[in-house]
Design a protein around this motif. Structure first.
Motif, PDB file in Angstrom:
ATOM      1  N   ALA A  88       0.788  -1.216   0.251  1.00  0.00           N
ATOM      2  CA  ALA A  88       0.223   0.036   0.260  1.00  0.00           C
ATOM      3  C   ALA A  88       0.859   1.480   0.097  1.00  0.00           C
ATOM      4  O   ALA A  88       1.946   1.345  -0.149  1.00  0.00           O
ATOM      5  CB  ALA A  88      -0.887   0.078   1.085  1.00  0.00           C
ATOM      6  N   THR A  89       0.602   2.091  -0.529  1.00  0.00           N
ATOM      7  CA  THR A  89       1.031   4.159  -0.815  1.00  0.00           C
ATOM      8  C   THR A  89       0.931   4.280   0.748  1.00  0.00           C
ATOM      9  O   THR A  89      -0.862   4.017   1.051  1.00  0.00           O
ATOM     10  CB  THR A  89       1.146   4.320  -1.334  1.00  0.00           C
ATOM     11  OG1 THR A  89       1.583   4.361  -2.400  1.00  0.00           O
ATOM     12  CG2 THR A  89       1.335   5.941  -0.977  1.00  0.00           C
ATOM     13  N   LEU A  90       1.093   4.260   2.029  1.00  0.00           N
ATOM     14  CA  LEU A  90       0.584   5.122   3.370  1.00  0.00           C
ATOM     15  C   LEU A  90       0.946   6.556   3.506  1.00  0.00           C
ATOM     16  O   LEU A  90       1.758   7.462   3.404  1.00  0.00           O
ATOM     17  CB  LEU A  90       1.628   4.268   4.469  1.00  0.00           C
ATOM     18  CG  LEU A  90       1.800   5.074   5.841  1.00  0.00           C
ATOM     19  CD1 LEU A  90       0.029   4.858   6.393  1.00  0.00           C
ATOM     20  CD2 LEU A  90       2.232   4.250   7.223  1.00  0.00           C
ATOM     21  N   VAL A  91       0.341   7.529   3.898  1.00  0.00           N
ATOM     22  CA  VAL A  91      -0.061   8.442   3.650  1.00  0.00           C
ATOM     23  C   VAL A  91      -0.884   8.962   5.951  1.00  0.00           C
ATOM     24  O   VAL A  91      -1.283   9.345   5.586  1.00  0.00           O
ATOM     25  CB  VAL A  91      -1.057   9.134   2.828  1.00  0.00           C
ATOM     26  CG1 VAL A  91      -1.410  10.887   3.269  1.00  0.00           C
ATOM     27  CG2 VAL A  91      -1.619   8.922   1.669  1.00  0.00           C
ATOM     28  N   GLY A  92       0.698   9.716   5.948  1.00  0.00           N
ATOM     29  CA  GLY A  92       0.423   9.409   7.673  1.00  0.00           C
ATOM     30  C   GLY A  92       0.698  10.172   7.773  1.00  0.00           C
ATOM     31  O   GLY A  92       1.358  11.893   7.787  1.00  0.00           O
ATOM     32  N   LEU A  93      -0.638  11.336   8.365  1.00  0.00           N
ATOM     33  CA  LEU A  93      -0.325  13.357   8.986  1.00  0.00           C
ATOM     34  C   LEU A  93      -0.759  12.998  10.245  1.00  0.00           C
ATOM     35  O   LEU A  93      -0.705  12.476  11.439  1.00  0.00           O
ATOM     36  CB  LEU A  93      -1.679  13.437   8.716  1.00  0.00           C
ATOM     37  CG  LEU A  93      -1.948  14.896   8.603  1.00  0.00           C
ATOM     38  CD1 LEU A  93      -2.797  15.625   7.557  1.00  0.00           C
ATOM     39  CD2 LEU A  93      -2.021  15.634  10.662  1.00  0.00           C
ATOM     40  N   SER A  94       0.428  13.554  11.436  1.00  0.00           N
ATOM     41  CA  SER A  94       0.897  13.858  12.361  1.00  0.00           C
ATOM     42  C   SER A  94       1.707  12.573  13.246  1.00  0.00           C
ATOM     43  O   SER A  94       2.778  11.874  12.296  1.00  0.00           O
ATOM     44  CB  SER A  94      -0.665  14.324  13.165  1.00  0.00           C
ATOM     45  OG  SER A  94      -0.008  15.020  14.829  1.00  0.00           O
ATOM     46  N   VAL A  95       0.526  12.069  13.878  1.00  0.00           N
ATOM     47  CA  VAL A  95       1.297  10.778  13.968  1.00  0.00           C
ATOM     48  C   VAL A  95       1.010   9.819  13.243  1.00  0.00           C
ATOM     49  O   VAL A  95       1.517   8.883  13.746  1.00  0.00           O
ATOM     50  CB  VAL A  95       0.150  10.667  15.857  1.00  0.00           C
ATOM     51  CG1 VAL A  95      -1.477  10.275  15.405  1.00  0.00           C
ATOM     52  CG2 VAL A  95       0.481   8.938  16.739  1.00  0.00           C
ATOM     53  N   GLY A  96       0.748   9.625  12.688  1.00  0.00           N
ATOM     54  CA  GLY A  96       0.299   8.675  11.358  1.00  0.00           C
ATOM     55  C   GLY A  96       0.913   8.784  10.540  1.00  0.00           C
ATOM     56  O   GLY A  96       1.978   7.713  10.173  1.00  0.00           O
TER      57      GLY A  96
END
Length: 270
Positions: A88-96
């Motif tokens: 997968a492509t992971l898009v993580g914002l802040s804690v993500g």
């Protein structure tokens, strides 16, 4: 609404669209609904999965034994396994993004790409960490995010010029005010301590694949300023994109710009 039991607790997620998989991992104190503009656009071409962090949205309480962001990364991998998603492509914002980097370092073969948004994987500056921990202690003791605390916490997530009467601002404030004591004490506060007590991963950023990594940051992000984003991008060797007129939750303050940047990045990977 789909759930999967991981480490004995129900993890809530949404799974929309078909095509290459994109996993959206959001901010502390927000649920998967924060990704609504991106889910609507990306799911036209991609299979989009967005999860609720423990104690957030519809997910259950923080599982016993979850003590670090490495645990959260492992639990996200268990979700991908449950969905039979190899990559997968992971898009993580802040804690993500904080746990997303851990997933990328531990299981690089599982990711087609990594987008780090409004995040930082170095240690929290000590004065900031102590300040946040003092807020957690107050929340733990009272079992509520009191109005005077909301006045402090809510503005952190937005650009300084946002209208405090806007629906985005007021809805977020109302959600935090309504959090029940047991959820705050069992999940929200412990998750906050895990997040802001994290160890330093800056020395390992060079291990990431620069060709498949992108850093994005709101140009007016206060808790995770552009200087941190540029530092990480330089260590990785990847591009850094600043989102105009946006604070910490940049994907909601300037959704069109962020969605376009994500679509461009994903198209490059297809």
């Amino acid at each position: 609404m789909p759930f999967v039991t991981i480490d004995g607790r129900p993890l809530h997620y949404i799974d929309q669209g078909t095509g290459p998989a994109v996993l959206l991992a959001g901010s502390y104190l927000w649920d998967q609904a924060m990704w609504a503009p991106q889910i609507a656009a990306l799911s036209q071409q991609y299979r989009v999965i967005a999860l609720d962090l423990w104690g957030h949205g519809e997910s259950g309480a923080l599982p016993a034994g979850t003590t670090s962001l490495d645990d959260v990364a492992r639990q996200a991998l268990a979700l991908l396994d449950h969905l039979d998603i190899d990559r997968a492509t992971l898009v993580g914002l802040s804690v993500g993004g904080m746990w997303g980097v851990r997933l990328a370092l531990s299981e690089p073969q599982r990711l087609n790409g990594l987008v780090l948004m409004d995040t930082y994987v170095g240690v929290e500056p000590e004065p900031t960490r102590q300040y946040y921990f003092s807020l957690f202690k107050m929340i733990e003791e009272t079992g509520v995010i009191a109005p005077q605390l909301l006045d402090i916490v809510v503005p952190i997530f937005f650009r300084p010029g946002i209208d405090p009467q806007s629906a985005l601002y007021q809805d977020f404030r109302a959600k935090l005010a309504a959090l029940p004591p047991e959820r705050l004490r069992e999940s929200i506060v412990p998750m906050g301590r895990i997040t802001f007590g994290r160890d330093d991963l800056l020395p390992r950023l060079g291990e990431l694949d620069a060709a498949t990594t992108l850093v994005i940051c709101g140009d007016q992000d206060k808790p995770r300023p552009p200087s941190e984003a540029r530092e990480m991008a330089q260590l990785i060797g990847c591009p850094c994109v600043l989102v105009p007129e946006a604070g910490h939750i940049s994907n909601l303050e300037n959704p069109g710009f962020v969605t376009e940047a994500l679509l461009k990045f994903l198209a490059r990977k297809r």
